[in-house]
Scaffold this motif. Sequence first.
Motif, PDB file in Angstrom:
ATOM      1  N   ASN A  14      28.820   6.946  38.651  1.00 19.86           N
ATOM      2  CA  ASN A  14      29.659   5.757  38.564  1.00 19.86           C
ATOM      3  C   ASN A  14      30.033   5.266  39.998  1.00 19.86           C
ATOM      4  O   ASN A  14      30.045   4.104  40.124  1.00 19.86           O
ATOM      5  N   ALA A  15      30.209   6.157  40.967  1.00 24.06           N
ATOM      6  CA  ALA A  15      30.156   5.642  42.304  1.00 24.06           C
ATOM      7  C   ALA A  15      28.832   4.757  42.802  1.00 24.06           C
ATOM      8  O   ALA A  15      28.955   4.006  43.369  1.00 24.06           O
ATOM      9  N   LEU A  16      27.762   5.448  42.361  1.00 24.42           N
ATOM     10  CA  LEU A  16      26.655   4.850  42.657  1.00 24.42           C
ATOM     11  C   LEU A  16      26.609   3.312  42.098  1.00 24.42           C
ATOM     12  O   LEU A  16      26.152   2.232  42.742  1.00 24.42           O
ATOM     13  N   ALA A  17      27.100   3.126  40.859  1.00 17.74           N
ATOM     14  CA  ALA A  17      26.850   1.942  40.248  1.00 17.74           C
ATOM     15  C   ALA A  17      27.976   0.912  40.951  1.00 17.74           C
ATOM     16  O   ALA A  17      27.922  -0.156  40.977  1.00 17.74           O
ATOM     17  N   LEU A  18      29.048   1.694  41.449  1.00 24.23           N
ATOM     18  CA  LEU A  18      29.978   0.634  42.110  1.00 24.23           C
ATOM     19  C   LEU A  18      29.434   0.025  43.591  1.00 24.23           C
ATOM     20  O   LEU A  18      29.643  -0.810  44.124  1.00 24.23           O
ATOM     21  N   MET A  19      28.417   1.114  44.053  1.00 24.15           N
ATOM     22  CA  MET A  19      27.855   0.554  45.215  1.00 24.15           C
ATOM     23  C   MET A  19      27.100  -0.388  44.894  1.00 24.15           C
ATOM     24  O   MET A  19      26.436  -1.306  45.838  1.00 24.15           O
ATOM     25  N   LEU A  20      26.282  -0.460  43.867  1.00 28.68           N
ATOM     26  CA  LEU A  20      25.374  -1.416  43.360  1.00 28.68           C
ATOM     27  C   LEU A  20      26.015  -2.963  43.161  1.00 28.68           C
ATOM     28  O   LEU A  20      25.324  -3.912  43.508  1.00 28.68           O
ATOM     29  N   THR A  39      37.153   5.012  44.408  1.00 32.34           N
ATOM     30  CA  THR A  39      37.501   4.009  43.581  1.00 32.34           C
ATOM     31  C   THR A  39      36.933   4.416  42.223  1.00 32.34           C
ATOM     32  O   THR A  39      37.637   4.000  41.215  1.00 32.34           O
ATOM     33  N   ALA A  40      35.761   5.153  42.084  1.00 31.64           N
ATOM     34  CA  ALA A  40      35.307   5.564  40.685  1.00 31.64           C
ATOM     35  C   ALA A  40      36.223   6.534  40.112  1.00 31.64           C
ATOM     36  O   ALA A  40      36.473   6.375  38.944  1.00 31.64           O
ATOM     37  N   LEU A  41      36.805   7.445  41.097  1.00 29.54           N
ATOM     38  CA  LEU A  41      37.870   8.247  40.624  1.00 29.54           C
ATOM     39  C   LEU A  41      39.200   7.713  39.807  1.00 29.54           C
ATOM     40  O   LEU A  41      39.374   8.060  38.868  1.00 29.54           O
ATOM     41  N   ALA A 100      34.291  -6.074  36.963  1.00 25.59           N
ATOM     42  CA  ALA A 100      34.638  -5.049  35.909  1.00 25.59           C
ATOM     43  C   ALA A 100      33.986  -5.099  34.787  1.00 25.59           C
ATOM     44  O   ALA A 100      33.235  -4.034  34.108  1.00 25.59           O
ATOM     45  N   LEU A 101      33.360  -6.279  34.268  1.00 24.51           N
ATOM     46  CA  LEU A 101      32.319  -6.351  33.177  1.00 24.51           C
ATOM     47  C   LEU A 101      31.062  -5.616  33.477  1.00 24.51           C
ATOM     48  O   LEU A 101      30.546  -4.926  32.680  1.00 24.51           O
ATOM     49  N   LEU A 102      30.475  -5.928  34.512  1.00 26.29           N
ATOM     50  CA  LEU A 102      29.474  -5.221  34.999  1.00 26.29           C
ATOM     51  C   LEU A 102      29.232  -3.803  35.254  1.00 26.29           C
ATOM     52  O   LEU A 102      28.575  -3.118  34.804  1.00 26.29           O
ATOM     53  N   TYR A 103      30.449  -3.382  35.640  1.00 23.45           N
ATOM     54  CA  TYR A 103      30.753  -2.035  36.023  1.00 23.45           C
ATOM     55  C   TYR A 103      31.004  -1.289  34.720  1.00 23.45           C
ATOM     56  O   TYR A 103      30.358  -0.001  34.571  1.00 23.45           O
ATOM     57  N   SER A 104      31.551  -2.001  33.848  1.00 25.99           N
ATOM     58  CA  SER A 104      31.651  -1.159  32.407  1.00 25.99           C
ATOM     59  C   SER A 104      30.331  -1.066  31.895  1.00 25.99           C
ATOM     60  O   SER A 104      29.990  -0.160  31.190  1.00 25.99           O
ATOM     61  N   LEU A 105      29.409  -2.081  31.995  1.00 23.96           N
ATOM     62  CA  LEU A 105      28.039  -2.000  31.342  1.00 23.96           C
ATOM     63  C   LEU A 105      27.342  -0.882  32.003  1.00 23.96           C
ATOM     64  O   LEU A 105      26.615  -0.200  31.271  1.00 23.96           O
ATOM     65  N   ILE A 109      25.877   2.683  30.338  1.00 23.52           N
ATOM     66  CA  ILE A 109      24.772   3.060  30.427  1.00 23.52           C
ATOM     67  C   ILE A 109      24.705   4.769  31.073  1.00 23.52           C
ATOM     68  O   ILE A 109      23.906   5.658  30.643  1.00 23.52           O
ATOM     69  N   VAL A 110      25.601   4.867  31.819  1.00 26.07           N
ATOM     70  CA  VAL A 110      25.665   6.394  32.543  1.00 26.07           C
ATOM     71  C   VAL A 110      25.890   7.334  31.606  1.00 26.07           C
ATOM     72  O   VAL A 110      25.594   8.345  31.282  1.00 26.07           O
TER      73      VAL A 110
END
Length: 116
Positions: A14-20, A39-41, A100-105, A109-110
Amino acid sequence: MNPPLKLALRWLLNALALMLLPEIIDGLRVESYTAALVTALLLGLINALIRPLLILITLPITVLTLGLFTLIINAFLFWGVAGLVSGVHVADFWTAFWSALLYSLLTSIVNIALAD
Protein backbone atom coordinates in the motif's frame (compact mmCIF):
# COMPACT_ATOMS: atom_id res chain seq x y z
CA MET A 1 1.51 -17.15 4.81
CA ASN A 2 1.10 -16.23 8.47
CA PRO A 3 -1.16 -13.25 9.28
CA PRO A 4 1.48 -10.83 10.66
CA LEU A 5 3.65 -11.32 7.57
CA LYS A 6 0.63 -10.84 5.28
CA LEU A 7 -0.31 -7.64 7.15
CA ALA A 8 3.24 -6.27 6.83
CA LEU A 9 3.34 -7.15 3.13
CA ARG A 10 -0.04 -5.45 2.58
CA TRP A 11 1.23 -2.35 4.41
CA LEU A 12 4.41 -2.22 2.29
CA LEU A 13 2.51 -2.71 -0.96
CA ASN A 14 0.00 0.00 0.00
CA ALA A 15 2.91 2.36 0.72
CA LEU A 16 4.39 1.45 -2.67
CA ALA A 17 1.02 2.24 -4.28
CA LEU A 18 1.10 5.59 -2.51
CA MET A 19 4.59 6.26 -3.90
CA LEU A 20 3.24 5.54 -7.40
CA LEU A 21 0.41 8.10 -7.21
CA PRO A 22 2.53 11.28 -7.75
CA GLU A 23 3.72 9.80 -11.04
CA ILE A 24 0.12 9.77 -12.25
CA ILE A 25 -1.52 12.69 -10.44
CA ASP A 26 -0.25 16.27 -10.58
CA GLY A 27 -0.48 18.18 -7.32
CA LEU A 28 0.38 15.22 -5.11
CA ARG A 29 3.85 14.89 -3.65
CA VAL A 30 5.23 12.08 -1.47
CA GLU A 31 8.75 13.02 -0.43
CA SER A 32 10.06 9.81 1.17
CA TYR A 33 9.40 6.13 1.75
CA THR A 34 8.97 6.88 5.45
CA ALA A 35 6.22 9.39 4.68
CA ALA A 36 4.54 6.81 2.43
CA LEU A 37 4.72 4.14 5.15
CA VAL A 38 3.28 6.46 7.80
CA THR A 39 0.56 7.66 5.45
CA ALA A 40 -0.38 4.11 4.44
CA LEU A 41 -0.58 3.12 8.11
CA LEU A 42 -2.73 6.13 9.04
CA LEU A 43 -5.00 5.65 6.02
CA GLY A 44 -5.51 2.03 6.99
CA LEU A 45 -6.33 2.92 10.59
CA ILE A 46 -8.65 5.78 9.67
CA ASN A 47 -10.41 3.72 7.01
CA ALA A 48 -10.94 0.94 9.55
CA LEU A 49 -11.98 3.07 12.53
CA ILE A 50 -13.33 6.48 11.48
CA ARG A 51 -14.65 5.94 7.95
CA PRO A 52 -17.45 3.52 8.98
CA LEU A 53 -18.66 6.03 11.57
CA LEU A 54 -18.63 8.86 9.01
CA ILE A 55 -20.54 6.72 6.53
CA LEU A 56 -23.13 5.91 9.19
CA ILE A 57 -23.52 9.57 10.14
CA THR A 58 -23.88 10.66 6.51
CA LEU A 59 -26.08 7.72 5.53
CA PRO A 60 -29.06 9.83 4.36
CA ILE A 61 -26.97 11.88 1.91
CA THR A 62 -25.11 8.75 0.84
CA VAL A 63 -28.41 7.06 0.00
CA LEU A 64 -29.68 10.14 -1.83
CA THR A 65 -26.51 10.27 -3.97
CA LEU A 66 -26.60 6.50 -4.56
CA GLY A 67 -23.31 6.05 -2.69
CA LEU A 68 -21.35 8.73 -4.50
CA PHE A 69 -20.97 10.79 -1.32
CA THR A 70 -18.65 8.03 -0.09
CA LEU A 71 -16.13 9.26 -2.67
CA ILE A 72 -16.27 12.72 -1.05
CA ILE A 73 -15.68 11.17 2.38
CA ASN A 74 -12.68 9.25 1.01
CA ALA A 75 -11.24 12.42 -0.52
CA PHE A 76 -11.54 14.38 2.72
CA LEU A 77 -9.98 11.53 4.73
CA PHE A 78 -7.09 11.28 2.26
CA TRP A 79 -6.61 15.05 2.38
CA GLY A 80 -6.76 15.03 6.17
CA VAL A 81 -4.17 12.27 6.53
CA ALA A 82 -1.90 14.04 4.04
CA GLY A 83 -2.19 17.15 6.19
CA LEU A 84 -1.10 15.20 9.26
CA VAL A 85 1.96 13.58 7.71
CA SER A 86 4.97 15.71 6.98
CA GLY A 87 6.34 14.80 3.57
CA VAL A 88 2.99 14.27 1.86
CA HIS A 89 1.44 17.28 0.14
CA VAL A 90 -1.93 17.47 -1.60
CA ALA A 91 -2.55 20.64 -3.59
CA ASP A 92 -6.36 20.86 -3.43
CA PHE A 93 -9.59 18.94 -3.01
CA TRP A 94 -9.68 17.55 -6.56
CA THR A 95 -6.15 16.25 -6.20
CA ALA A 96 -7.26 14.53 -2.99
CA PHE A 97 -10.36 13.19 -4.75
CA TRP A 98 -8.50 11.59 -7.65
CA SER A 99 -5.67 10.42 -5.40
CA ALA A 100 -8.11 8.73 -3.01
CA LEU A 101 -9.95 7.11 -5.91
CA LEU A 102 -6.80 5.76 -7.52
CA TYR A 103 -5.31 4.73 -4.16
CA SER A 104 -8.45 2.74 -3.34
CA LEU A 105 -8.26 0.98 -6.71
CA LEU A 106 -4.59 0.11 -6.19
CA THR A 107 -5.16 -1.13 -2.64
CA SER A 108 -8.08 -3.22 -3.87
CA ILE A 109 -5.72 -4.91 -6.31
CA VAL A 110 -3.27 -5.53 -3.46
CA ASN A 111 -6.08 -7.04 -1.34
CA ILE A 112 -7.17 -9.30 -4.18
CA ALA A 113 -3.59 -10.42 -4.80
CA LEU A 114 -3.09 -11.27 -1.11
CA ALA A 115 -6.47 -12.95 -0.61
CA ASP A 116 -6.47 -16.56 0.54
